[in-house]
Design a protein around this motif. Structure first.
Motif, PDB file in Angstrom:
ATOM      1  N   GLY A  31      12.670  -2.137  -4.771  1.00 57.16           N
ATOM      2  CA  GLY A  31      13.530  -2.983  -3.947  1.00 57.16           C
ATOM      3  C   GLY A  31      12.754  -4.018  -3.155  1.00 57.16           C
ATOM      4  N   LEU A  32      11.580  -3.643  -2.677  1.00 54.18           N
ATOM      5  CA  LEU A  32      10.751  -4.565  -1.902  1.00 54.18           C
ATOM      6  C   LEU A  32      10.251  -5.712  -2.766  1.00 54.18           C
ATOM      7  CD1 LEU A  32       9.244  -5.127   0.789  1.00 54.18           C
ATOM      8  CD2 LEU A  32       7.403  -3.656  -0.055  1.00 54.18           C
ATOM      9  N   SER A  88       5.648  -5.145   6.730  1.00 53.96           N
ATOM     10  CA  SER A  88       6.834  -4.297   6.714  1.00 53.96           C
ATOM     11  C   SER A  88       6.391  -2.865   6.452  1.00 53.96           C
ATOM     12  CB  SER A  88       7.847  -4.746   5.648  1.00 53.96           C
ATOM     13  OG  SER A  88       7.347  -4.496   4.338  1.00 53.96           O
ATOM     14  N   GLY A  89       7.242  -1.928   6.820  1.00 53.49           N
ATOM     15  CA  GLY A  89       6.969  -0.520   6.572  1.00 53.49           C
ATOM     16  C   GLY A  89       8.236   0.196   6.155  1.00 53.49           C
ATOM     17  N   HIS A  90       8.153   1.013   5.116  1.00 48.29           N
ATOM     18  CA  HIS A  90       9.327   1.688   4.568  1.00 48.29           C
ATOM     19  C   HIS A  90       8.973   3.128   4.215  1.00 48.29           C
ATOM     20  CE1 HIS A  90      11.020  -2.404   3.967  1.00 48.29           C
ATOM     21  NE2 HIS A  90       9.775  -2.701   3.636  1.00 48.29           N
ATOM     22  N   LEU A 109       0.376  -7.484   4.752  1.00 50.17           N
ATOM     23  CA  LEU A 109       0.392  -6.311   3.882  1.00 50.17           C
ATOM     24  C   LEU A 109       1.598  -5.432   4.194  1.00 50.17           C
ATOM     25  CD1 LEU A 109      -3.399  -5.360   4.162  1.00 50.17           C
ATOM     26  CD2 LEU A 109      -2.277  -6.721   2.360  1.00 50.17           C
ATOM     27  N   HIS A 110       2.168  -4.846   3.148  1.00 49.49           N
ATOM     28  CA  HIS A 110       3.357  -4.006   3.278  1.00 49.49           C
ATOM     29  C   HIS A 110       2.991  -2.540   3.039  1.00 49.49           C
ATOM     30  CE1 HIS A 110       6.030  -7.596   3.065  1.00 49.49           C
ATOM     31  NE2 HIS A 110       5.046  -8.068   2.309  1.00 49.49           N
ATOM     32  N   ILE A 111       3.723  -1.639   3.693  1.00 53.37           N
ATOM     33  CA  ILE A 111       3.510  -0.197   3.545  1.00 53.37           C
ATOM     34  C   ILE A 111       4.760   0.447   2.969  1.00 53.37           C
ATOM     35  CG2 ILE A 111       3.074   1.985   4.726  1.00 53.37           C
ATOM     36  CD1 ILE A 111       0.658   0.237   4.806  1.00 53.37           C
ATOM     37  N   LEU A 144       0.841  -1.183   0.000  1.00 52.45           N
ATOM     38  CA  LEU A 144       0.000   0.000   0.000  1.00 52.45           C
ATOM     39  C   LEU A 144       0.885   1.245   0.000  1.00 52.45           C
ATOM     40  CD1 LEU A 144      -1.496  -2.172   2.319  1.00 52.45           C
ATOM     41  CD2 LEU A 144      -3.330  -0.699   1.507  1.00 52.45           C
ATOM     42  N   LEU A 145       0.645   2.153  -0.939  1.00 46.63           N
ATOM     43  CA  LEU A 145       1.413   3.391  -1.043  1.00 46.63           C
ATOM     44  C   LEU A 145       0.673   4.506  -0.309  1.00 46.63           C
ATOM     45  CD1 LEU A 145       2.618   3.356  -4.770  1.00 46.63           C
ATOM     46  CD2 LEU A 145       3.688   2.342  -2.741  1.00 46.63           C
TER      47      LEU A 145
END
Length: 223
Positions: free
Chosen positions: A220-221, A202-204, A183-185, A160-161
């Motif tokens: 990269g993710l 994960s969160g970035h 879910l990734h952020i 999710l962006l």
């Protein structure tokens, strides 16, 4: 194929979705907000020696009154904001790709002191230094009703962006902590990431806020 959920308002959502598709990823657009023009009082252009916009929405939604400021040196945060200002008849827009504080320092360095900042009702913090900045809200972001399809489309492994802290807050309201583990952020800033809450896979967030920097993290993710 990794699915990417784009949560920012249009028309930026469409641009981001196209960039995601060029990475070979599936993009699904679910805006959490929609911009809405506000009525605003037009201050005399001669009271200012520079114009600043930090959002393309301000350029698109300020209305015909914006033409009164075409004679001022114009500054923008981001290429999209600069393009929107040029579309409104501003020539020679000076654009910066960092944050508002950086462009404010540049405005001061170039000898300006009194700045009109046309923006939304919610803005990121900006260090103004020696500048005298008058900020006028010309648009607001209206929250859209929760869309059940967002949860359906956010399949395990999706990214999710998140393009603002407000979007992070809205996302946290709509996705329960028990539904976040797969879910990734990727957020535009550490503040936006923090607003999403905890429990995600994960969160970035990039060091500098920007769509390109978010896409680099996304690439990269997904590699």
């Amino acid at each position: 194929m990794r699915r990417v959920i784009v949560l920012r308002p249009e028309p930026g959502a469409g641009r981001t979705a196209q960039a995601v598709a060029r990475l070979g990823l599936e993009a699904v657009v679910h805006p959490l907000f929609a911009p809405q023009a506000l009525e605003w009082t037009l201050p005399p252009a001669e009271d200012f020696d520079a114009l600043l916009m930090t959002s393309a929405h301000a350029a698109r939604l300020a209305g015909p009154a914006l033409a009164a400021y075409r004679g001022l040196p114009a500054y923008a945060v981001g290429s999209a904001t600069a393009a929107a200002m040029r579309a409104q008849g501003f020539d020679g827009v000076s654009a910066g790709d960092a944050d508002a504080s950086t462009i404010a320092a540049r405005i001061a360095t170039e000898g300006h002191r009194t700045v009109l900042h046309l923006a939304g009702t919610t803005v990121a913090p900006m260090a103004t230094g020696s500048l005298h900045v008058r900020r006028i809200a010309v648009y607001s972001m209206t929250s859209l009703p929760p869309d059940p399809a967002l949860l359906d489309d956010a399949t395990p492994g999706s990214v999710l962006l998140v393009h603002s802290p407000r979007a992070g807050e809205r996302l946290a309201e709509q996705v329960a902590p028990t539904a976040r583990a797969a879910l990734h952020i990727v957020a535009i800033s550490p503040n936006a990431l923090a607003a999403c809450g905890s429990g995600w896979a994960s969160g970035h967030a990039p060091d500098q806020p920007g769509d390109d920097d978010m896409l680099a993290l996304l690439r990269g993710l997904c590699e």
